[in-house]
Design a protein around this motif. Structure first.
Motif, short mmCIF file in Angstrom:
data_model
loop_
_atom_site.label_atom_id
_atom_site.label_comp_id
_atom_site.label_asym_id
_atom_site.label_seq_id
_atom_site.Cartn_x
_atom_site.Cartn_y
_atom_site.Cartn_z
N SER A 82 7.61 62.44 73.05
CA SER A 82 8.92 63.13 72.41
C SER A 82 9.88 63.28 73.44
O SER A 82 9.72 63.38 74.78
N THR A 83 11.11 63.43 72.92
CA THR A 83 12.02 63.94 73.92
C THR A 83 12.78 65.38 73.60
O THR A 83 12.68 65.71 72.40
N HIS A 84 13.18 65.92 74.81
CA HIS A 84 13.53 67.46 74.51
C HIS A 84 14.85 67.38 75.41
O HIS A 84 14.95 66.62 76.22
N ASP A 85 15.63 68.51 75.24
CA ASP A 85 16.63 69.06 75.95
C ASP A 85 17.73 67.81 76.31
O ASP A 85 18.08 67.84 77.59
N ALA A 86 17.94 67.00 75.23
CA ALA A 86 18.76 65.90 75.74
C ALA A 86 20.45 66.56 75.74
O ALA A 86 20.55 67.02 74.85
#
Length: 187
Positions: A82-86
Motif C-alpha cells: 500500500s501507499t500512504h501520505d502521498a
C-alpha cells in the motif's frame, strides 16, 4: 498483450471480497503483524469479511491505495502492499508491504515493490519514496538496501511493543536512483 502490473512472480491487484480468509490467516501470526506494523487485537471472521468487502469497492484517495499481492504460480494471495501520505506537491510518498510467513524469501516482495515504485515514479510523477522498518527486521532492511534504498535516519527507541521500545530505520529512494537500477520501459 501484457499488463504493467504483472511481473515474473507476482501480480499486485485490487483486493477482492474473497481475500478475507488469506488476510485473516496472515494476521494470525504475531511476528507477521509486528514486522509490518504492530500487534492488533483479534478480529472476527465477519470483521475480515467486512474489511475485504470494503477494500474491494474503495476508491484510491489521490495516490494512496492498497493492493493484494498474488503469486503467479498458483494464483495464491501472498501479501499486500500500500501507499500512504502521498503528497503531489512535494512528490513524496510512503509505502508499506507485508508478505505472509509461508511466502517469504521467494522474491515476491522485491518484485511487488519494483512494480509499485515503477508506477509511482514513472506514471504518477512522484520523486521520492520513504519506508519505515523496525531495526530488528534485518531481512526487510537488507531487501530495501538491495533495491537501492538509502538509510536516512534511525530514531532510537521510537516504537513500543513486546514490552520494550524499538529503533526505527527510515529509508528512502528517489526516482532517478530507482530508474538507474530499473529503467522505465517504452510505452
Amino acid at each position: 498483450m501484457n499488463s504493467f502490473w504483472t511481473g515474473e512472480r507476482v501480480r499486485p491487484r485490487g483486493i477482492e471480497p474473497e481475500d478475507w480468509r488469506a488476510f485473516m490467516e496472515m494476521d494470525g501470526y504475531s511476528d507477521h503483524q509486528r514486522s509490518g506494523d504492530m500487534l492488533h487485537p483479534p478480529r472476527s471472521a465477519e470483521g475480515y469479511r467486512a474489511w475485504a468487502a470494503e477494500q474491494a469497492v474503495a476508491k484510491p484517495t489521490g495516490d494512496c491505495f492498497r493492493l493484494a499481492i498474488e503469486a503467479l504460480d498458483g494464483g495464491v494471495l501472498v501479501g499486500g502492499i500500500s501507499t500512504h501520505d502521498a503528497d503531489p506537491r512535494t512528490g513524496r510518498f510512503t509505502y508499506g508491504i507485508g508478505v505472509g510467513g509461508g511466502h517469504q524469501r521467494r522474491g515476491y516482495a522485491s518484485e511487488a515493490i519494483v512494480l509499485l515504485l515503477g508506477f509511482m515514479f514513472g506514471e504518477r510523477r512522484h520523486h521520492k519514496c520513504k519506508a519505515r522498518i523496525y531495526a530488528y527486521n534485518g531481512a526487510s532492511v537488507a531487501l530495501h538496501r538491495g533495491l537501492g534504498f538509502a538509510e536516512e535516519g534511525r530514531p532510537r527507541e521510537h516504537e513500543f511493543f513486546a514490552g520494550r521500545h524499538h529503533d526505527l530505520v527510515l529509508l528512502g529512494i528517489t526516482a532517478p536512483e530507482f530508474a538507474e537500477r530499473h529503467p522505465f520501459g517504452e510505452p
